[in-house]
Design an enzyme around this catalytic site. Structure first.
Site, mmCIF file in Angstrom:
data_model
loop_
_atom_site.group_PDB
_atom_site.id
_atom_site.type_symbol
_atom_site.label_atom_id
_atom_site.label_comp_id
_atom_site.label_asym_id
_atom_site.label_seq_id
_atom_site.Cartn_x
_atom_site.Cartn_y
_atom_site.Cartn_z
ATOM 1 C CG ASP A 74 -8.086 -7.789 5.456
ATOM 2 O OD1 ASP A 74 -7.560 -8.000 4.432
ATOM 3 O OD2 ASP A 74 -7.339 -7.750 6.686
ATOM 4 C CG ASN A 77 -3.813 -1.195 -2.482
ATOM 5 O OD1 ASN A 77 -2.873 -1.580 -3.159
ATOM 6 N ND2 ASN A 77 -3.651 -1.686 -1.266
ATOM 7 C CB SER A 125 -8.273 2.672 -1.535
ATOM 8 O OG SER A 125 -7.265 1.952 -1.122
ATOM 9 C CG ASP A 179 -2.288 0.661 1.043
ATOM 10 O OD1 ASP A 179 -2.242 1.306 -0.040
ATOM 11 O OD2 ASP A 179 -3.127 0.501 1.730
HETATM 12 P P1 ATP Z 1 -6.063 -4.048 0.367
HETATM 13 O O1 ATP Z 1 -6.668 -4.808 1.430
HETATM 14 O O2 ATP Z 1 -5.839 -4.590 -0.970
HETATM 15 O O3 ATP Z 1 -4.806 -3.558 0.859
HETATM 16 P P2 ATP Z 1 -6.992 -1.483 0.581
HETATM 17 O O4 ATP Z 1 -5.799 -0.766 0.646
HETATM 18 O O5 ATP Z 1 -7.881 -0.659 -0.515
HETATM 19 O O6 ATP Z 1 -7.090 -2.781 0.042
HETATM 20 P P3 ATP Z 1 -8.033 0.143 2.538
HETATM 21 O O7 ATP Z 1 -7.090 1.182 2.119
HETATM 22 O O8 ATP Z 1 -8.378 -0.310 3.890
HETATM 23 O O9 ATP Z 1 -7.894 -1.320 1.776
HETATM 24 O O10 ATP Z 1 -9.624 0.448 2.043
HETATM 25 C C1 ATP Z 1 -10.573 -0.238 1.873
HETATM 26 C C2 ATP Z 1 -11.963 0.514 2.018
HETATM 27 O O11 ATP Z 1 -11.905 1.002 3.290
HETATM 28 C C3 ATP Z 1 -12.047 1.876 0.988
HETATM 29 O O12 ATP Z 1 -12.730 1.475 0.007
HETATM 30 C C4 ATP Z 1 -12.911 2.854 1.856
HETATM 31 O O13 ATP Z 1 -14.334 2.466 1.795
HETATM 32 C C5 ATP Z 1 -12.709 2.337 3.338
HETATM 33 N N1 ATP Z 1 -11.554 3.069 3.976
HETATM 34 C C6 ATP Z 1 -10.220 2.676 4.523
HETATM 35 N N2 ATP Z 1 -9.770 3.854 4.976
HETATM 36 C C7 ATP Z 1 -10.600 4.806 4.820
HETATM 37 C C8 ATP Z 1 -10.427 6.422 5.415
HETATM 38 N N3 ATP Z 1 -9.420 6.787 5.979
HETATM 39 N N4 ATP Z 1 -11.286 7.171 4.984
HETATM 40 C C9 ATP Z 1 -12.490 6.631 4.332
HETATM 41 N N5 ATP Z 1 -12.913 5.276 3.837
HETATM 42 C C10 ATP Z 1 -11.473 4.443 4.245
HETATM 43 N N1 PLP Z 2 -3.386 -9.242 8.354
HETATM 44 C C1 PLP Z 2 -2.709 -9.050 9.489
HETATM 45 C C2 PLP Z 2 -2.174 -10.083 10.262
HETATM 46 C C3 PLP Z 2 -2.290 -7.754 9.499
HETATM 47 O O1 PLP Z 2 -1.445 -7.543 10.624
HETATM 48 C C4 PLP Z 2 -2.853 -6.809 8.662
HETATM 49 C C5 PLP Z 2 -2.850 -5.225 9.272
HETATM 50 O O2 PLP Z 2 -1.808 -4.975 10.018
HETATM 51 C C6 PLP Z 2 -3.707 -7.050 7.801
HETATM 52 C C7 PLP Z 2 -4.020 -8.503 7.723
HETATM 53 C C8 PLP Z 2 -4.185 -5.875 6.883
HETATM 54 O O3 PLP Z 2 -5.447 -5.425 7.076
HETATM 55 P P1 PLP Z 2 -6.079 -4.660 5.962
HETATM 56 O O4 PLP Z 2 -5.335 -4.526 4.743
HETATM 57 O O5 PLP Z 2 -7.544 -5.186 5.764
HETATM 58 O O6 PLP Z 2 -6.017 -3.194 6.654
HETATM 59 MG MG MG Z 3 -5.042 0.894 1.577
HETATM 60 NA NA NA Z 4 -8.317 -4.148 -1.765
HETATM 61 MG MG MG Z 5 -4.952 -3.393 2.885
#
Ligand code: ATP
Ligand code: PLP
Ligand code: MG
Ligand code: NA
Ligand code: MG
Length: 297
Positions: free
Chosen positions: A223, A146, A183, A118
């Site tokens: 997740d 993402n 995201s 990320d």
């Molecule tokens: P991955 O699991 O593949 O790392 P990711 O990086 O997209 O996915 P998050 O950044 O946790 O995962 O975002 C997933 C969802 O959570 C977004 O689509 C949004 O709806 C919500 N989200 C996460 N953080 C925020 C935030 N700071 N403000 C608003 N919404 C958020």
């Molecule tokens: N799984 C484990 C064991 C973790 O420690 C973390 C984040 O610290 C995640 C998954 C990631 O969670 P997410 O990408 O949904 O924020």
């Molecule tokens: Mg993210």
């Molecule tokens: Na994702």
């Molecule tokens: Mg994530």
């Protein structure tokens, strides 16, 4: 596709807090699914804390569980869900699991969150990228990267909505008919881009959802997001935009509650990553109030 299903969910388990299976199993159950979790790790807490302790399941141990299920004819699943995977050997066993489950149910839907990193940083070994790209993505029905993960899987730099849409098209060509970039940050805005290629070779139906960025950092949300996308897109198989609206709406309500609860307890929400208030948000999981609408391109 139907209203319910049997999901095999291979993800992390933490004793305390909500990431991996801890943030995916409860919501899927609330949406009416039978969920069988396999814990790829069992850690005391997520890895964002100063320390953690625990055990990691290896590929052979995963396969042993699959063999146990098979010996009793218990391998019929409608869905496989995978998230964070830490090693190439475990990911290779996942590939064998997909093939095995598809030999039992050729219609198995494989929902893959290709968790690799990320915000420009990889947090898995570099060799995993290649395995995801060449072997896992082609087998996925739905992919939920993402922005950074979509870049790694396509080789594209994503600096605009157009780039995001093109990345989805490239991913469709590699395999999955549904892609949600969960995201993307462009110009300070948080954006989700969804794409559904209903027929191979056809132009995908694409949409975006603009999300109000909450000034805090949460874990477990990726997740949770993928679990909800599985749950809702199975109920609305032809309307990925609707599924995404429902999932995003749950997330926003839950994150507002999480932030409010931390503030009320006197915590500074910007000082460390926040544990999501999952159980307290069960009504928002079952019956999300859709405030953020998808815009079709
Ligand atoms: P991955 O699991 O593949 O790392 P990711 O990086 O997209 O996915 P998050 O950044 O946790 O995962 O975002 C997933 C969802 O959570 C977004 O689509 C949004 O709806 C919500 N989200 C996460 N953080 C925020 C935030 N700071 N403000 C608003 N919404 C958020
Ligand atoms: N799984 C484990 C064991 C973790 O420690 C973390 C984040 O610290 C995640 C998954 C990631 O969670 P997410 O990408 O949904 O924020
Ligand atoms: Mg993210
Ligand atoms: Na994702
Ligand atoms: Mg994530």
């Amino acid at each position: 596709p139907s209203d319910t299903g049997r999901v095999l969910s291979i993800q992390s388990h933490t004793v305390q807090g909500y990431v991996g299976n801890k943030s995916a199993v409860f919501p899927l159950q609330l949406l009416g699914y039978d969920v069988d979790p396999i814990n790829s790790v069992q850690f005391s807490n997520h890895t964002g804390y100063p320390t953690f302790k625990g055990q990691v399941l290896n590929g052979e141990q995963l396969w042993e569980l699959i063999e146990g299920l098979e010996a009793n004819d218990l391998l019929f699943y409608t869905h496989l869900l995978t998230g964070y995977i830490g090693s190439v050997s475990f990911l290779n066993t996942i590939l064998e699991v997909i093939n095995k489950l598809r030999s039992v149910n050729p219609n198995l839907t494989y929902v893959c969150d290709p968790v690799m990193g990320d915000e420009g940083k990889l947090y898995v070994p570099e060799e995993l990228v290649h395995v995801y790209r060449e072997k896992v993505v082609p087998l996925a029905s739905m992919l939920t990267p993402n922005q950074f993960e979509a870049e790694k899987l396509t080789g594209l730099r994503i600096n605009s909505e157009e780039d995001g849409r093109e990345a989805c098209a490239i991913l469709h060509a590699a395999g999955p008919s549904k892609v949600v970039i969960t995201s993307i940050t462009i110009g300070g805005l948080l954006l989700l881009i969804g794409s559904h290629q209903k027929e191979k070779g056809q132009k995908p139906e694409q949409f975006k959802i603009l999300i109000d960025k909450i000034p805090a950092y949460f874990t477990g949300t990726g997740d949770l997001m993928t679990a909800l996308l599985l749950g809702w897109s199975n109920k609305y198989p032809d309307s990925l935009d609707k599924a995404a609206e429902l999932a995003v709406s749950t997330l926003q309500a839950l994150l507002r509650r999480t932030l409010g609860d931390y503030k009320r307890a006197g915590y500074d929400p910007t000082s460390s990553s926040l544990e999501i208030r999952l159980i307290q948000s069960q009504d928002d999981i079952r019956n999300p109030n859709v405030e953020l609408k998808a815009e079709r391109y």
